[in-house]
Structures are given as structure tokens and as C-alpha cells.
Design a protein around this motif. Structure first.
Motif, PDB file in Angstrom:
ATOM      1  N   LEU A  31       3.627   0.124  13.082  1.00  0.00           N
ATOM      2  CA  LEU A  31       2.247  -0.316  13.261  1.00  0.00           C
ATOM      3  C   LEU A  31       1.337   0.225  12.162  1.00  0.00           C
ATOM      4  CD1 LEU A  31       1.873   0.058  17.136  1.00  0.00           C
ATOM      5  CD2 LEU A  31       2.158  -2.062  15.824  1.00  0.00           C
ATOM      6  N   TYR A  32       1.516   1.477  11.773  1.00  0.00           N
ATOM      7  CA  TYR A  32       0.664   2.045  10.724  1.00  0.00           C
ATOM      8  C   TYR A  32       0.954   1.387   9.370  1.00  0.00           C
ATOM      9  CZ  TYR A  32       0.031   5.708  14.243  1.00  0.00           C
ATOM     10  OH  TYR A  32      -0.230   6.389  15.412  1.00  0.00           O
ATOM     11  N   SER A  33       2.241   1.153   9.078  1.00  0.00           N
ATOM     12  CA  SER A  33       2.576   0.488   7.824  1.00  0.00           C
ATOM     13  C   SER A  33       2.019  -0.939   7.796  1.00  0.00           C
ATOM     14  CB  SER A  33       4.102   0.457   7.627  1.00  0.00           C
ATOM     15  OG  SER A  33       4.630   1.757   7.524  1.00  0.00           O
ATOM     16  N   HIS A  34       2.107  -1.607   8.935  1.00  0.00           N
ATOM     17  CA  HIS A  34       1.592  -2.977   9.037  1.00  0.00           C
ATOM     18  C   HIS A  34       0.071  -3.008   8.892  1.00  0.00           C
ATOM     19  CE1 HIS A  34       0.898  -7.025  10.594  1.00  0.00           C
ATOM     20  NE2 HIS A  34       0.066  -6.493  11.491  1.00  0.00           N
ATOM     21  N   ALA A  35      -0.631  -2.131   9.611  1.00  0.00           N
ATOM     22  CA  ALA A  35      -2.098  -2.167   9.632  1.00  0.00           C
ATOM     23  C   ALA A  35      -2.714  -1.788   8.295  1.00  0.00           C
ATOM     24  CB  ALA A  35      -2.629  -1.245  10.729  1.00  0.00           C
ATOM     25  N   THR A  36      -2.006  -0.989   7.505  1.00  0.00           N
ATOM     26  CA  THR A  36      -2.568  -0.534   6.229  1.00  0.00           C
ATOM     27  C   THR A  36      -2.040  -1.335   5.042  1.00  0.00           C
ATOM     28  OG1 THR A  36      -0.878   1.226   6.103  1.00  0.00           O
ATOM     29  CG2 THR A  36      -3.011   1.799   7.083  1.00  0.00           C
ATOM     30  N   ARG A  37      -1.535  -2.536   5.314  1.00  0.00           N
ATOM     31  CA  ARG A  37      -1.199  -3.453   4.217  1.00  0.00           C
ATOM     32  C   ARG A  37      -2.470  -3.852   3.481  1.00  0.00           C
ATOM     33  NH1 ARG A  37       1.832  -8.060   7.403  1.00  0.00           N
ATOM     34  NH2 ARG A  37       1.008  -9.219   5.646  1.00  0.00           N
ATOM     35  N   PRO A  38      -2.378  -4.151   2.188  1.00  0.00           N
ATOM     36  CA  PRO A  38      -3.578  -4.560   1.438  1.00  0.00           C
ATOM     37  C   PRO A  38      -4.312  -5.745   2.054  1.00  0.00           C
ATOM     38  CG  PRO A  38      -1.760  -4.097  -0.068  1.00  0.00           C
ATOM     39  CD  PRO A  38      -1.184  -4.053   1.326  1.00  0.00           C
ATOM     40  N   ASP A  39      -3.585  -6.605   2.781  1.00  0.00           N
ATOM     41  CA  ASP A  39      -4.214  -7.784   3.392  1.00  0.00           C
ATOM     42  C   ASP A  39      -5.378  -7.424   4.304  1.00  0.00           C
ATOM     43  OD1 ASP A  39      -1.281  -7.725   3.084  1.00  0.00           O
ATOM     44  OD2 ASP A  39      -1.363  -9.870   3.517  1.00  0.00           O
ATOM     45  N   PHE A  40      -5.313  -6.247   4.926  1.00  0.00           N
ATOM     46  CA  PHE A  40      -6.290  -5.902   5.965  1.00  0.00           C
ATOM     47  C   PHE A  40      -7.291  -4.825   5.521  1.00  0.00           C
ATOM     48  CE2 PHE A  40      -2.124  -6.591   8.298  1.00  0.00           C
ATOM     49  CZ  PHE A  40      -2.332  -7.955   8.456  1.00  0.00           C
ATOM     50  N   ILE A  41      -7.215  -4.400   4.258  1.00  0.00           N
ATOM     51  CA  ILE A  41      -7.986  -3.234   3.816  1.00  0.00           C
ATOM     52  C   ILE A  41      -9.145  -3.635   2.908  1.00  0.00           C
ATOM     53  CG2 ILE A  41      -7.892  -1.144   2.371  1.00  0.00           C
ATOM     54  CD1 ILE A  41      -5.127  -0.625   3.429  1.00  0.00           C
ATOM     55  N   TYR A  42     -10.282  -2.990   3.152  1.00  0.00           N
ATOM     56  CA  TYR A  42     -11.400  -3.005   2.211  1.00  0.00           C
ATOM     57  C   TYR A  42     -11.562  -1.593   1.674  1.00  0.00           C
ATOM     58  CZ  TYR A  42     -16.123  -2.721   0.393  1.00  0.00           C
ATOM     59  OH  TYR A  42     -17.203  -2.479  -0.411  1.00  0.00           O
ATOM     60  N   ARG A  43     -11.571  -1.446   0.356  1.00  0.00           N
ATOM     61  CA  ARG A  43     -11.828  -0.135  -0.256  1.00  0.00           C
ATOM     62  C   ARG A  43     -13.164  -0.194  -0.972  1.00  0.00           C
ATOM     63  NH1 ARG A  43      -8.096   4.301  -3.329  1.00  0.00           N
ATOM     64  NH2 ARG A  43      -9.809   5.593  -4.081  1.00  0.00           N
ATOM     65  N   HIS A  44     -14.052   0.712  -0.607  1.00  0.00           N
ATOM     66  CA  HIS A  44     -15.381   0.732  -1.217  1.00  0.00           C
ATOM     67  C   HIS A  44     -15.424   1.785  -2.317  1.00  0.00           C
ATOM     68  CE1 HIS A  44     -19.645  -0.021  -1.525  1.00  0.00           C
ATOM     69  NE2 HIS A  44     -19.836   1.280  -1.595  1.00  0.00           N
ATOM     70  N   ARG A  45     -15.817   1.362  -3.500  1.00  0.00           N
ATOM     71  CA  ARG A  45     -16.010   2.279  -4.615  1.00  0.00           C
ATOM     72  C   ARG A  45     -17.494   2.641  -4.656  1.00  0.00           C
ATOM     73  NH1 ARG A  45     -11.294   2.546  -7.131  1.00  0.00           N
ATOM     74  NH2 ARG A  45      -9.844   0.796  -6.895  1.00  0.00           N
ATOM     75  N   TRP A  46     -17.763   3.899  -4.386  1.00  0.00           N
ATOM     76  CA  TRP A  46     -19.135   4.328  -4.136  1.00  0.00           C
ATOM     77  C   TRP A  46     -20.000   4.322  -5.385  1.00  0.00           C
ATOM     78  CZ3 TRP A  46     -20.969   5.056   0.650  1.00  0.00           C
ATOM     79  CH2 TRP A  46     -20.043   5.231   1.686  1.00  0.00           C
ATOM     80  N   ASN A  47     -21.260   3.941  -5.185  1.00  0.00           N
ATOM     81  CA  ASN A  47     -22.312   4.091  -6.175  1.00  0.00           C
ATOM     82  C   ASN A  47     -23.448   4.889  -5.549  1.00  0.00           C
ATOM     83  OD1 ASN A  47     -21.300   2.352  -8.424  1.00  0.00           O
ATOM     84  ND2 ASN A  47     -21.407   0.784  -6.832  1.00  0.00           N
ATOM     85  N   ASP A  48     -24.260   5.513  -6.377  1.00  0.00           N
ATOM     86  CA  ASP A  48     -25.394   6.283  -5.858  1.00  0.00           C
ATOM     87  C   ASP A  48     -26.265   5.413  -4.956  1.00  0.00           C
ATOM     88  OD1 ASP A  48     -24.624   8.544  -7.205  1.00  0.00           O
ATOM     89  OD2 ASP A  48     -25.872   8.145  -8.967  1.00  0.00           O
ATOM     90  N   GLY A  49     -26.619   5.959  -3.793  1.00  0.00           N
ATOM     91  CA  GLY A  49     -27.508   5.250  -2.880  1.00  0.00           C
ATOM     92  C   GLY A  49     -26.825   4.329  -1.901  1.00  0.00           C
TER      93      GLY A  49
END
Length: 223
Positions: free
Chosen positions: A168-186
């Protein structure tokens, strides 16, 4: 949530600063391997409690020169991508959540009043939640598991539980389901706790990173 209220902490704001974490955790958290280590501590906040926050937000205060992005996985999409047969079986299962090693020490439970310690052991030592819950607003079904706080799938033996959790963890963390936020100030991000798991990769170390989390509301995970 209950774990913090018990020790008198009613502030919904948490400072997440790796400099502060090192000063608290290095001496108090035992070095024991769990699935949380294998899967980088993906989690939903406080799932070992009877209720979890409805929403949470992060605001970046100090950013490293590289790395430090935060990831969210959509657990409704992860559930919907499974086969109907597998979905139906998962809906029959419960999951046992517990506070991770060292959580009592970090929150100061050991020095709290005896009645506080008694409530902790009764309410927070272990908590059973459905493996699949329904979101109260959207009605979508959501996988409600995370490697940080889940210790076992109820009524499975240890080998079966570990095998299912890994899948379940391997399935849920596939790139298909992930948003990664690259932070900016503010930047300020807000998310729904029940429908997601999240992760702050340690790819920024040894640089410093400081973000502030605010939670709001409480919800009970319901099948």
C-alpha cells in the motif's frame, strides 16, 4: 489534537525547524527500525489519536539553497486506482495506529500528572481506525494508512501485515499520486489531512530549513 491537549499544549501552530528537532530528538528517540524508516516517514498528522485535524497549512520561513520541497500523496486517487476486488477486501480491514517511539518524551508525558499519563495509555497507546474511510465532504473513499503511525493491520499476522503495508505504501507514493511543492519565499500551502499523506524529504541537509504548520478543526475517520 488529544495528544497535545493532554499536556496543556493548545497552540495549533508548530514550528518545524531541523535545528530545534536535533536538540530534542537526538537524546530521546530510540534508534529502532520501523516501516516509517523504510518509507521516509510519510504520514497524516496524529492518526494515533481518536480525531485528526481537518486541515493543515505550512508557511516557509527559512529555506535551504537546495532541496527541502514538501510532498503530498492523494490517498483517494490511490484507492481508486486499485482493482474493485482488492478495494472490497481492504474495506473489511482495520488498522492499528500508535504514537511512535519517543513521542511521550517529546511531549513530556512522563513528567505530567498521573491522571494525564493514565488517559494517554488508555486513549493513545493504540488506536484502531478503518483502513478505508469516506471523506465527509466529497464522499470519496480514501486509503487511511501511513508508515509513521501504523504498527499493524488488525487480524493479520505480522508477516501478512508487513507485506500488505509495503504494497500500500509503495502504491500510494507512486509519482502518479504525488504533488511536490518547491518552496519560494512567502508561500503558504493548505491541505486536507484526511485525504492525503505528506513528507518532507531530508534532501536539504545539512542546510537549515524552517516552516510553520497551523492546523484547524477535528474530524473522526469513519468507514
Amino acid at each position: 489534537v488529544l495528544s497535545h491537549r493532554l499536556v496543556g499544549d493548545t497552540d495549533s501552530t508548530t514550528v518545524l525547524d531541523n535545528r530545534l528537532w536535533r536538540t530534542v530528538a537526538d537524546d530521546q528517540l530510540p534508534n529502532s527500525f520501523m516501516l516509517r524508516d523504510e518509507f521516509q516517514e510519510w504520514h497524516t498528522d496524529s492518526t494515533y489519536c481518536p480525531q485528526i485535524p481537518v486541515i493543515a497549512s505550512l508557511r516557509a520561513e527559512q529555506l535551504p539553497p537546495v532541496g527541502g520541497g514538501t510532498c503530498w500523496a492523494n490517498m483517494a486517487c490511490a484507492f481508486e486506482a486499485l482493482s474493485p476486488t482488492f478495494q472490497a477486501w481492504l474495506e473489511t480491514l482495520d488498522v492499528i495506529h500508535a504514537a511512535p517511539p519517543g513521542q511521550r518524551a517529546v511531549l513530556g508525558v512522563g513528567t505530567a500528572a498521573p491522571e494525564v499519563q493514565e488517559i494517554w495509555e488508555r486513549e493513545l497507546a493504540a488506536r484502531r481506525h478503518p483502513l478505508v474511510v469516506r471523506h465527509p465532504v466529497t464522499g470519496r473513499k480514501v486509503l487511511f494508512v501511513n508508515p509513521a503511525f501504523v504498527v499493524k493491520i488488525d487480524k493479520l499476522n505480522n508477516d501478512e501485515s508487513a507485506m500488505l503495508q509495503r504494497h500500500l505504501y509503495s502504491h500510494a507514493t507512486r509519482p502518479d499520486f504525488i504533488y511536490r511543492h518547491r518552496w519560494n519565499d512567502g508561500d503558504i500551502l493548505v491541505w486536507n489531512e484526511l485525504a492525503t499523506i505528506h513528507l518532507a524529504p531530508k534532501d536539504y541537509l545539512p542546510h537549515e530549513r524552517r516552516v510553520v504548520r497551523v492546523t484547524a478543526g477535528l474530524t473522526t475517520p469513519v468507514a
